[in-house]
Design a protein around this motif. Structure first.
Motif, PDB file in Angstrom:
ATOM      1  N   UNK A  28       0.838  -1.193   0.000  1.00 60.57           N
ATOM      2  CA  UNK A  28       0.000   0.000   0.000  1.00 60.57           C
ATOM      3  C   UNK A  28       0.877   1.250   0.000  1.00 60.57           C
ATOM      4  N   UNK A  29       1.971   1.157   0.739  1.00 57.94           N
ATOM      5  CA  UNK A  29       2.883   2.291   0.852  1.00 57.94           C
ATOM      6  C   UNK A  29       3.431   2.687  -0.505  1.00 57.94           C
ATOM      7  N   UNK A  30       3.680   1.681  -1.340  1.00 55.53           N
ATOM      8  CA  UNK A  30       4.219   1.964  -2.671  1.00 55.53           C
ATOM      9  C   UNK A  30       3.119   2.015  -3.733  1.00 55.53           C
ATOM     10  N   UNK A  31       1.857   1.964  -3.273  1.00 51.26           N
ATOM     11  CA  UNK A  31       0.741   2.082  -4.198  1.00 51.26           C
ATOM     12  C   UNK A  31       0.601   0.894  -5.140  1.00 51.26           C
ATOM     13  N   UNK A  32       0.919  -0.282  -4.647  1.00 48.35           N
ATOM     14  CA  UNK A  32       0.893  -1.487  -5.488  1.00 48.35           C
ATOM     15  C   UNK A  32      -0.105  -2.498  -4.954  1.00 48.35           C
ATOM     16  N   UNK A  33      -0.712  -3.310  -5.849  1.00 48.61           N
ATOM     17  CA  UNK A  33      -1.514  -4.436  -5.380  1.00 48.61           C
ATOM     18  C   UNK A  33      -0.566  -5.500  -4.824  1.00 48.61           C
ATOM     19  N   UNK A  34      -1.081  -6.333  -3.943  1.00 47.50           N
ATOM     20  CA  UNK A  34      -0.225  -7.336  -3.307  1.00 47.50           C
ATOM     21  C   UNK A  34       0.076  -8.478  -4.280  1.00 47.50           C
ATOM     22  N   UNK A  35       1.134  -8.291  -5.074  1.00 44.88           N
ATOM     23  CA  UNK A  35       1.534  -9.279  -6.075  1.00 44.88           C
ATOM     24  C   UNK A  35       2.942  -9.758  -5.770  1.00 44.88           C
ATOM     25  N   UNK A  36       3.172 -11.054  -5.981  1.00 43.06           N
ATOM     26  CA  UNK A  36       4.531 -11.570  -5.771  1.00 43.06           C
ATOM     27  C   UNK A  36       5.418 -11.301  -6.988  1.00 43.06           C
ATOM     28  N   UNK A  37       4.817 -11.276  -8.171  1.00 44.47           N
ATOM     29  CA  UNK A  37       5.597 -10.937  -9.363  1.00 44.47           C
ATOM     30  C   UNK A  37       5.541  -9.426  -9.555  1.00 44.47           C
ATOM     31  N   UNK A  38       6.701  -8.784  -9.501  1.00 41.79           N
ATOM     32  CA  UNK A  38       6.728  -7.323  -9.625  1.00 41.79           C
ATOM     33  C   UNK A  38       7.693  -6.909 -10.719  1.00 41.79           C
ATOM     34  N   UNK A  39       7.365  -5.796 -11.364  1.00 47.20           N
ATOM     35  CA  UNK A  39       8.261  -5.225 -12.371  1.00 47.20           C
ATOM     36  C   UNK A  39       9.269  -4.324 -11.640  1.00 47.20           C
ATOM     37  N   UNK A  40      10.561  -4.722 -11.640  1.00 45.97           N
ATOM     38  CA  UNK A  40      11.547  -3.962 -10.861  1.00 45.97           C
ATOM     39  C   UNK A  40      11.655  -2.495 -11.283  1.00 45.97           C
ATOM     40  N   UNK A  57      13.207 -12.832  -2.921  1.00 42.47           N
ATOM     41  CA  UNK A  57      13.179 -13.751  -1.780  1.00 42.47           C
ATOM     42  C   UNK A  57      12.630 -13.060  -0.538  1.00 42.47           C
ATOM     43  N   UNK A  58      13.136 -11.833  -0.283  1.00 42.03           N
ATOM     44  CA  UNK A  58      12.634 -11.086   0.877  1.00 42.03           C
ATOM     45  C   UNK A  58      11.154 -10.754   0.702  1.00 42.03           C
ATOM     46  N   UNK A  59      10.789 -10.468  -0.551  1.00 36.21           N
ATOM     47  CA  UNK A  59       9.396 -10.142  -0.850  1.00 36.21           C
ATOM     48  C   UNK A  59       8.507 -11.335  -0.510  1.00 36.21           C
ATOM     49  N   UNK A  60       8.946 -12.540  -0.912  1.00 33.02           N
ATOM     50  CA  UNK A  60       8.161 -13.737  -0.634  1.00 33.02           C
ATOM     51  C   UNK A  60       8.061 -13.993   0.866  1.00 33.02           C
ATOM     52  N   UNK A  61       9.195 -13.805   1.570  1.00 29.40           N
ATOM     53  CA  UNK A  61       9.176 -13.988   3.027  1.00 29.40           C
ATOM     54  C   UNK A  61       8.187 -13.014   3.675  1.00 29.40           C
ATOM     55  N   UNK A  62       8.173 -11.791   3.155  1.00 32.82           N
ATOM     56  CA  UNK A  62       7.298 -10.762   3.706  1.00 32.82           C
ATOM     57  C   UNK A  62       5.826 -11.165   3.544  1.00 32.82           C
ATOM     58  N   UNK A  63       5.486 -11.617   2.339  1.00 28.13           N
ATOM     59  CA  UNK A  63       4.095 -12.020   2.093  1.00 28.13           C
ATOM     60  C   UNK A  63       3.741 -13.238   2.942  1.00 28.13           C
ATOM     61  N   UNK A  64       4.661 -14.190   3.026  1.00 26.13           N
ATOM     62  CA  UNK A  64       4.409 -15.377   3.848  1.00 26.13           C
ATOM     63  C   UNK A  64       4.118 -14.976   5.286  1.00 26.13           C
ATOM     64  N   UNK A  65       4.913 -14.057   5.808  1.00 21.84           N
ATOM     65  CA  UNK A  65       4.720 -13.623   7.193  1.00 21.84           C
ATOM     66  C   UNK A  65       3.350 -12.976   7.358  1.00 21.84           C
ATOM     67  N   UNK A  94      11.795   6.307   6.367  1.00 20.26           N
ATOM     68  CA  UNK A  94      12.469   5.080   6.789  1.00 20.26           C
ATOM     69  C   UNK A  94      11.596   3.867   6.463  1.00 20.26           C
ATOM     70  N   UNK A  95      10.287   4.053   6.592  1.00 16.94           N
ATOM     71  CA  UNK A  95       9.360   2.969   6.243  1.00 16.94           C
ATOM     72  C   UNK A  95       9.398   2.706   4.729  1.00 16.94           C
ATOM     73  N   UNK A  96       9.452   3.800   3.958  1.00 15.31           N
ATOM     74  CA  UNK A  96       9.545   3.648   2.500  1.00 15.31           C
ATOM     75  C   UNK A  96      10.810   2.876   2.115  1.00 15.31           C
ATOM     76  N   UNK A  97      11.924   3.233   2.755  1.00 19.08           N
ATOM     77  CA  UNK A  97      13.181   2.543   2.445  1.00 19.08           C
ATOM     78  C   UNK A  97      13.112   1.071   2.835  1.00 19.08           C
ATOM     79  N   UNK A  98      12.525   0.800   4.010  1.00 17.68           N
ATOM     80  CA  UNK A  98      12.359  -0.602   4.437  1.00 17.68           C
ATOM     81  C   UNK A  98      11.515  -1.358   3.414  1.00 17.68           C
ATOM     82  N   UNK A  99      10.434  -0.719   3.004  1.00 15.27           N
ATOM     83  CA  UNK A  99       9.510  -1.368   2.084  1.00 15.27           C
ATOM     84  C   UNK A  99      10.150  -1.636   0.730  1.00 15.27           C
TER      85      UNK A  99
END
Lengths: 619, 201
Positions: B28-40, B88-96, B75-80
């Motif tokens: 939400x912070x980056x204005x994106x739908x919750x998708x695991x496949x993202x365009x870098x 890999x981190x993205x997948x871990x984040x969604x799993x959590x 700082x939240x934006x940078x973390x996100x």
């Protein structure tokens, strides 16, 4: 006449200066209308040597004047103080072998240097340099300056950054932002004109080495990784050449090398001679080190080839951090589009060759490597005031941040090369029933064990509600701000209320120590003198302001050209702006300027003999 | 001289809401739908846009409360961005977020299909560390095999990312969890072999 006061002027709130506080030299710049500009001192020099001297008779001397003192009476001057910023007695042993710092015998966690009869911490010494730069800026701009952007080596740790900010406070400057030197340099180069690309900034200064790799994208400067060595710089070459020269001279003149080495005046002069030789060698294939002392002469030829051989391992030392930085940034040499050289030591041909070979790109050298950092600091100042709108710097923290856990192991919370501001949260609890305090030990560094990392501070969570062991839950938030400085806050998870945190910095000054120093900074006599000078300047200002008011009703006023009127009003406003500044030089400068602007008015009034009001008054 | 008035820069409401949330939603912070496949490239563009908006440099002259808010927001934006940038981190984040525990503890258990291979590898590692250079070719070969397996994991993850993005099933997440564990295990093996090969030189 109504429009007179509508001309807008920069008030001191709008002025943010950019300062490069270097190991060897310091500079101050400001953002001009289109480009950053270095501001000269009253002596016309752009560079202020980072040397501070003190004597009872003259008080503090900074820059060239202090360098003269250093040559004649080395014990009365301090140089390269940046090497001691944020460091403790325990970790300056190496510096002491090479630099004649006179440390006070009694040391607590804060270093104190002897300067004549004074005992000063490194931030207090640096504050004198900042004060000089602040005054140079005030005289150049004609307004009081209270805010600055100050650059630091990218690889500076938290304690070194805090010490730099403390120095600013002691000099009466609010440090709005600490900017990393290589990043500042990239701003000055305006490489964003190419819109996109990856650049490497190789910054080899007098005492520190930094390498940063950035990605540029439509005015965004995103640092991908940084690395470096806060104790590697041109000073090391000086020391190398100095040691050789001392040995030569000792055998030529028949002295023990240690005896010569402890002769501080001889060493200072010899240092100057080898530095001159070093600098020349960047431009000619052979130099002669020439040195005279006490009627004796020493002469030695040094070729570029010999010199290159001597400094080869020094240059090699910079390449390891460069390779690590590329690895961390995830780029290969081929992906680096441009390389920027910063710092006086990058004039050395061997350094340029090594950089060119490593990055496979011809480095940029268009801007003066001594000035580019200060210019970049001024651009960053422009970003903060809003004067520069298209650029934005996204920097990283150079070192990982962690906390001590069981068995002296460091648990990393924020990894190096993380974009700042960055934060991490960790929940702590109590181990014993009714425990009221939890002590958290925060460290910086890449190693696994506490003893191999640098202790940053101990945070004491106090007044925890007494509960059975393990029930209390305190969430601690570690936040590295845009200056690269750690802020810690804590919250009781059960009650949601802020938790008290007491900070005990491992090195450096506490807030209250800095405040006490600000109060002590000027002894009473200096204070009284300053106040009197300011008061006198204001009295004189009152006199000319009153005379000017009277002249407005004089018929001669109407004979003035529009240009002349505008000029008088501008100078009038400028004087009003600085009237309340505590800088008598500044007030007097503006009085003189208003005097100049009203010269023809005064003449007309006297000549037409209608100007009773101004007659006899120098206006 | 341009100047920034305090009201000129404001933190958008949807971002401010995330600041107050106990577990901020990076998507939400980056204005994106919750998708695991993202365009870098798109992700980077969004990160830069929001950085321009939220960075403390833009609030240098705002009041202390706004400065504080900008500090937290950026700082939240940078973390996100850091989390979502790495698959890999993205997948871990969604799993959590969907209640799967972090895989760390289980990653030390040898995946059954690798048992034999790992047994032999450990012997070869011991030999090389003991100075037996004969083990080197075997290790180089083993490393190649592991790198190929890691590639297989990455391809499988890519497929599962799309599966989850379209079907949103818990099974897909469970499979992702298992493959992430396997990948981490393989990654650790590669690291150990690398260290042994480098250390023996």
């Amino acid at each position: 006449m109504d429009n007179l006061f509508q001309i807008e002027f920069e008030d001191s709130r709008d002025v943010v200066i950019g300062i490069d506080l270097g190991t060897t030299n310091s500079l101050v710049a400001h953002m001009g209308l289109t480009a950053p500009e270095i501001m000269e001192g009253s002596d016309g020099e752009r560079i202020v040597p980072s040397v501070v001297a003190w004597s009872k008779e003259q008080g503090f001397l900074v820059g060239e004047a202090a360098r003269e003192v250093l040559i004649e009476s080395p014990e009365k001057a301090i140089y390269s103080v940046k090497r001691l910023m944020g460091r403790s007695f325990g970790d300056v042993g190496e510096e002491l072998k090479l630099f004649p710092f006179h440390l006070a015998e009694e040391q607590d966690s804060v270093l104190r240097l002897k300067l004549g009869e004074k005992l000063l911490t490194p931030p207090e010494v640096s504050a004198q340099i900042l004060l000089k730069l602040k005054q140079n800026a005030e005289e150049a701009l004609g307004v009081e300056v209270k805010q600055a952007v100050v650059t630091v080596p990218a690889y500076f740790n938290d304690a070194q950054r805090q010490a730099t900010r403390d120095a600013g406070r002691l000099a009466g400057l609010e440090v709005l932002r600490l900017v990393n030197e290589p990043t500042a340099a990239s701003l000055a180069y305006g490489l964003d004109k190419r819109n996109q690309g990856v650049i490497a900034v190789y910054d080899l200064g007098g005492g520190t080495f930094d390498i940063s790799i950035l990605r540029l994208h439509d005015g965004i400067f995103e640092v991908l990784a940084t690395n470096g060595d806060t104790h590697l710089g041109g000073d090391d070459i000086d020391n190398l050449l100095l040691a050789i020269a001392i040995e030569d001279i000792a055998s030529d003149w028949g002295f023990a090398p240690e005896m010569l080495g402890s002769h501080t005046q001889l060493v200072q002069r010899l240092r100057r001679a080898v530095i001159r030789a070093k600098e020349e060698l960047s431009f000619v294939p052979e130099v002669s080190i020439h040195f005279e002392f006490d009627g004796r002469t020493y002469e030695r030829a040094l070729s570029r080839a010999q010199y290159d051989h001597l400094i080869a391992s020094f240059v090699e030392k910079t390449l390891g951090p460069c390779r690590q930085c590329m690895k961390d940034a995830g780029v290969t040499p081929e992906q680096i589009d441009e390389v920027v050289l910063v710092g006086g030591s990058t004039r050395i041909p061997l350094v340029r060759q090594a950089v060119e070979r490593l990055f496979r790109a011809k480095p940029h050298t268009e801007l003066n490597p001594d000035e580019v950092v200060a210019l970049g600091a001024a651009v960053q100042a422009g970003i903060l005031t809003g004067a520069v709108e298209d650029k934005l710097l996204l920097d990283v923290t150079p070192l990982s941040l962690g906390i001590e856990t069981m068995g002296g192991v460091v648990a990393k919370l924020i990894h190096r090369n993380t974009t700042i501001p960055a934060s991490a949260a960790e929940t702590f609890t109590t181990a014993v029933d009714g425990q009221r305090n939890v002590l958290i030990h925060v460290l910086q560094g890449e190693r696994e064990l506490v003893r191999d990392c640098r202790s940053l501070a101990r945070f004491d969570l106090k007044d925890i509600d007494p509960l059975p062991a393990g029930l209390a839950k305190i969430e601690v938030r570690f936040l590295i701000d845009a200056n690269g400085i750690l802020n810690v806050s804590a919250r009781d998870v059960r009650t949601g209320k802020e938790q008290a945190v007491e900070v005990k910095p491992s090195y450096g000054l506490t807030d209250s120590q800095v405040e006490a120093m600000i109060e002590e900074a000027y002894d009473k006599a200096e204070d009284d003198l300053r106040e009197r000078q300011v008061r006198e300047a204001r009295v004189e200002a009152d006199r000319i302001l009153l005379a000017l008011d009277k002249a407005r009703t004089n018929s001669a006023w109407d004979t003035l050209s529009e240009d002349a009127l505008a000029q008088i009003d501008r100078k009038h406003n400028e004087l009003l702006t600085v009237y309340h500044a505590d800088n008598h030089n500044l007030i007097r400068k503006k009085i003189d300027e208003l005097n100049d602007a009203t010269m023809s008015l005064a003449e007309t009034m006297v000549n037409t003999a209608v100007g009773g009001a101004l007659k006899g008054t120098k206006i | 001289m341009a100047s920034v008035s305090n009201s000129a820069v404001l933190i958008p409401e949807e971002i401010r809401q995330q600041l107050e949330a106990p577990n901020p939603d990076f998507y939400a912070f980056l204005g994106l739908p919750e998708q695991l496949a993202l365009d870098p490239d798109d992700l980077q563009k969004r990160f830069y846009e929001r950085s321009r908006l939220l960075h403390p440099d833009r609030f240098a002259r705002a009041n202390p409360a706004e400065r504080e808010e900008s500090l937290r927001a950026s700082s939240l934006l940078n973390d996100g961005y850091r989390t979502l940038k790495d698959p890999l981190q993205r997948a871990e984040y969604v799993l959590a977020r969907y209640g799967f525990d972090i895989g760390e503890q289980r990653s030390n258990n040898v995946p059954p299909e690798l048992l034999e291979e790992v047994f032999e590898l450990n012997m070869a590692l011991d030999e090389l560390r003991g100075g037996d250079e004969d083990a080197r070719p075997h290790l180089v070969e083993a490393e190649e095999r592991f790198l190929a397996m890691r590639g297989d994991c990455d391809r499988a993850l890519g497929d599962l990312f799309s599966t989850w993005d379209t079907q949103r099933t818990r099974e897909a997440l469970a499979e992702i969890r298992a493959i992430l564990n396997r990948r981490r295990y393989i990654q650790n093996l590669v690291r150990d072999v690398d260290a042994a090969l480098a250390g023996a030189v």
